[in-house]
Design a protein around this motif. Structure first.
Motif, short mmCIF file in Angstrom:
data_model
loop_
_atom_site.label_atom_id
_atom_site.label_comp_id
_atom_site.label_asym_id
_atom_site.label_seq_id
_atom_site.Cartn_x
_atom_site.Cartn_y
_atom_site.Cartn_z
N TYR A 1 -16.28 -73.86 20.59
CA TYR A 1 -15.54 -72.69 20.12
C TYR A 1 -16.49 -71.51 20.08
O TYR A 1 -17.60 -71.61 19.53
N LEU B 1 -4.82 -71.45 18.76
CA LEU B 1 -5.95 -70.80 18.11
C LEU B 1 -6.12 -69.33 18.52
O LEU B 1 -7.15 -68.73 18.22
N LEU C 1 -10.91 -76.56 11.67
CA LEU C 1 -11.74 -75.43 12.06
C LEU C 1 -11.52 -74.25 11.14
O LEU C 1 -10.38 -73.82 10.93
N GLN D 1 -12.34 -68.20 21.48
CA GLN D 1 -11.82 -69.15 22.47
C GLN D 1 -12.26 -70.58 22.15
O GLN D 1 -13.40 -70.80 21.72
N LEU D 2 -11.35 -71.52 22.40
CA LEU D 2 -11.67 -72.94 22.33
C LEU D 2 -11.74 -73.48 23.75
O LEU D 2 -10.77 -73.37 24.51
N THR E 1 -7.34 -72.16 24.43
CA THR E 1 -7.10 -71.43 23.18
C THR E 1 -5.62 -71.28 22.88
O THR E 1 -5.16 -71.56 21.76
#
Length: 558
Positions: free
Chosen positions: A139, A165, A194, A147-148, A160
């Protein structure tokens, strides 16, 4: 070849130490950045004439073995330049992934790994295995981004949006300034959740956000922190409001928090993750896990609601009283804050009487508890740096290393430890094991046109050690949140907790490093995040050990 070069410089460095190297508790660090192939990565110069708030605040670094080859790799978080003379060449400055080739050399593979398109202005990064498949995902916390990236076996895919997310629109009329991220299984579901720490409302296109006075956080409104619960199906749900983790005060007791870093800890040793947030020029927050999906902010009653320029944080039991303490860095003159945990949901301000007064000459950012001399006592490594060179005061950029004396006190050992350049503008820092020798090394990220620094641990003593690599089964695969108690044959009981996200906008090794001095392991107890407890009596020393939850066996790794 670099191993030989690094070894040569290490031997030369040890010779330069003279009698200091005879002290078995000496902390010896060697800068091997150039030999390791990392000196080519630079962050842009800060625009001293008209600095922007954002450009002086970023600078995290993340560590993980992303490709599963047994060697830990490094991801540097870098934002584009703000300097008008360099903007045409801004592509030169970008976040970069360096693969550890296993021979002391690192190779940049950013594009090959799918990380050549980081959105927004990156500030922090976190490696964590969010889907429990044994691969480290990434991440990246950014201004106007976030962004993931899912690890597909050495190649990263941006998921993302599908993961739920995206931060777009969540911070009102301003882009979210996501400064840092930290992970833990707060509800003990077996999956890592998270938390994303946002800082302040700031407009990159507003000229009022630039200049000397614009650097002060008081000029801007705080942004909310977000807690995302892992659904276990590669998606997350925003539970910030229902959980109470927002860093916003709805009771009228404190100001809204302007967050920069976060670390998950365990305040009361009940096995449920609690959260400490470092807030800049606003009170810190300590969220106690109520074990029902909600949290209560106890910062005031716990006496950790400090109002300073809190930057980076870490958590560990530095005096081995059985409770996890907290440390937070501040800018020049304010000193690093050490909060000693008494065990009754109360902390004591321990900076003054613990030997950390000299931390006040540096502007602290990254901070790490780490046993650098392997004697069994956790030392402190503080990364320092002025906001920018034009505001630098004497010695403000000096990274400071404090040796834990084992009696609740620390001693500044810079004079005998520092034999390398130590006047850069530093920000993030992380622990790693460069060459798999069980010794914790350090990576420190620097700004303002400087290279980052890879510091090899050159401890030359007969101290025993173990490095633990834990693997969860009922627990999250990373075993983040696991608490390990190590009873030594000399009677000392050490303990550590496995974290994902700490220091300043950074995340380090998923291994736990235990120095043993001249002692050995009498018993090892692991309290897994699932609640399972395992004990081991026959524990070999001076080895990297892998323990898988439920296997009741220890495997020595090559």
């Amino acid at each position: 070849m670099v191993i030989l070069a690094a070894g040569y410089y290490l031997i030369k460095n040890l010779q330069d130490y003279g009698s200091n190297s005879m002290d078995p508790d000496s902390i010896i660090l060697v800068d091997i950045t150039e030999d390791a192939g990392l000196s080519g990565h630079l962050r842009p110069k800060i625009n001293d004439e008209n600095p922007g708030y954002l450009e002086v605040m970023g600078g995290g670094v993340a560590v993980a073995d992303f490709d599963g080859d047994g060697f830990e790799d490094i991801f540097f978080v870098t934002m584009p330049t703000f300097h008008p003379d360099e903007q045409e060449d801004s592509k030169e400055f970008r976040s970069a992934l360096f693969k550890n080739l296993g021979d002391g050399i690192f190779e940049e593979i950013t594009d090959e790994a799918g990380l050549g398109n980081i959105k927004g202005y990156p500030m922090g990064a976190l490696f964590f295995d969010f889907n429990n498949n044994g691969l480290q995902d990434l991440y990246v916390a950014s201004y106007d981004g976030g962004q993931l990236f899912r690890n597909e076996g050495g190649y990263f895919i941006d998921i993302t949006e599908s993961a739920g997310l995206s931060l777009e629109g969540l911070c009102g009329n301003y882009p979210c300034m996501a400064a840092a991220a930290s992970a833990a299984d707060y509800n003990r579901s077996g999956y890592l959740d998270l938390v994303i720490i946002n800082n302040v409302d700031w407009d990159i296109n507003d000229p009022m956000g630039y200049g000397t006075m614009a650097i002060l956080p008081q000029k801007y409104r705080a942004q909310q922190t977000f807690l995302f619960e892992n659904n276990g199906d590669e998606t997350f749900a925003d539970v910030s409001e229902s959980s109470g983790i927002t860093n916003i005060d709805t009771r009228g007791y404190m100001e809204d928090g302007k967050g920069l870093s976060a670390v998950w800890t365990d305040v009361n040793n009940n096995g449920w993750p609690d959260l400490f947030i470092a807030n800049d020029m606003t009170p810190n927050r300590l969220y106690l896990n109520n074990r029902d999906g909600t949290f209560t902010d106890i910062a005031i009653s716990a006496r950790v609601d400090e109002l300073k320029s809190n930057m980076g944080i870490d958590s560990a039991d530095f005096n081995y009283n059985g409770y996890l303490d907290l440390v937070s860095t501040n800018l020049e003159g304010d000193m690093t804050t050490l909060f000693r945990n008494y065990g009754d949901l109360r902390y004591d301000y321990a900076t003054i009487y613990s030997g950390l007064l000299s931390s006040g000459w540096g502007s602290g950012w990254g901070i790490l508890f780490v046993d650098l001399n392997l004697n069994g006592h956790l030392d402190l490594a503080m990364a320092s740096g002025a906001l920018w060179q034009g505001r630098m005061k004497e010695r403000e950029n000096e990274n400071i290393f404090f040796r834990n004396l084992g009696n609740g006190n620390f001693r500044n050992v810079n004079e005998e430890t520092i034999q390398f350049t130590n006047n850069q503008i530093s920000r993030g820092s992380a622990i790693l094991d460069v060459n798999r020798n069980g010794k914790p090394d350090l990576i420190i990220s620097n700004l303002d046109g400087a290279r980052s620094q890879l510091l090899l641990n050159g401890a030359e003593n007969t101290h025993n050690w173990i490095r633990l690599d834990l693997e969860g089964t009922l627990s999250n695969r990373d075993a983040v949140g696991a608490r390990v108690y190590l009873e030594r044959s000399d009677g000392l009981i050490q303990n550590q907790i496995l974290k994902a996200g700490n220091s300043y906008q950074s995340s380090g090794s998923k291994s736990l490093f235990f120095g043993l001095g001249l002692s050995e392991v009498q018993r090892l107890t692991i309290e897994w995040p699932s609640g399972e407890v395992e004990m081991y009596d026959d524990v070999p020393v001076n080895q990297i050990l892998h323990i898988r939850e439920g296997n009741h066996a220890i495997t020595s790794l090559p």
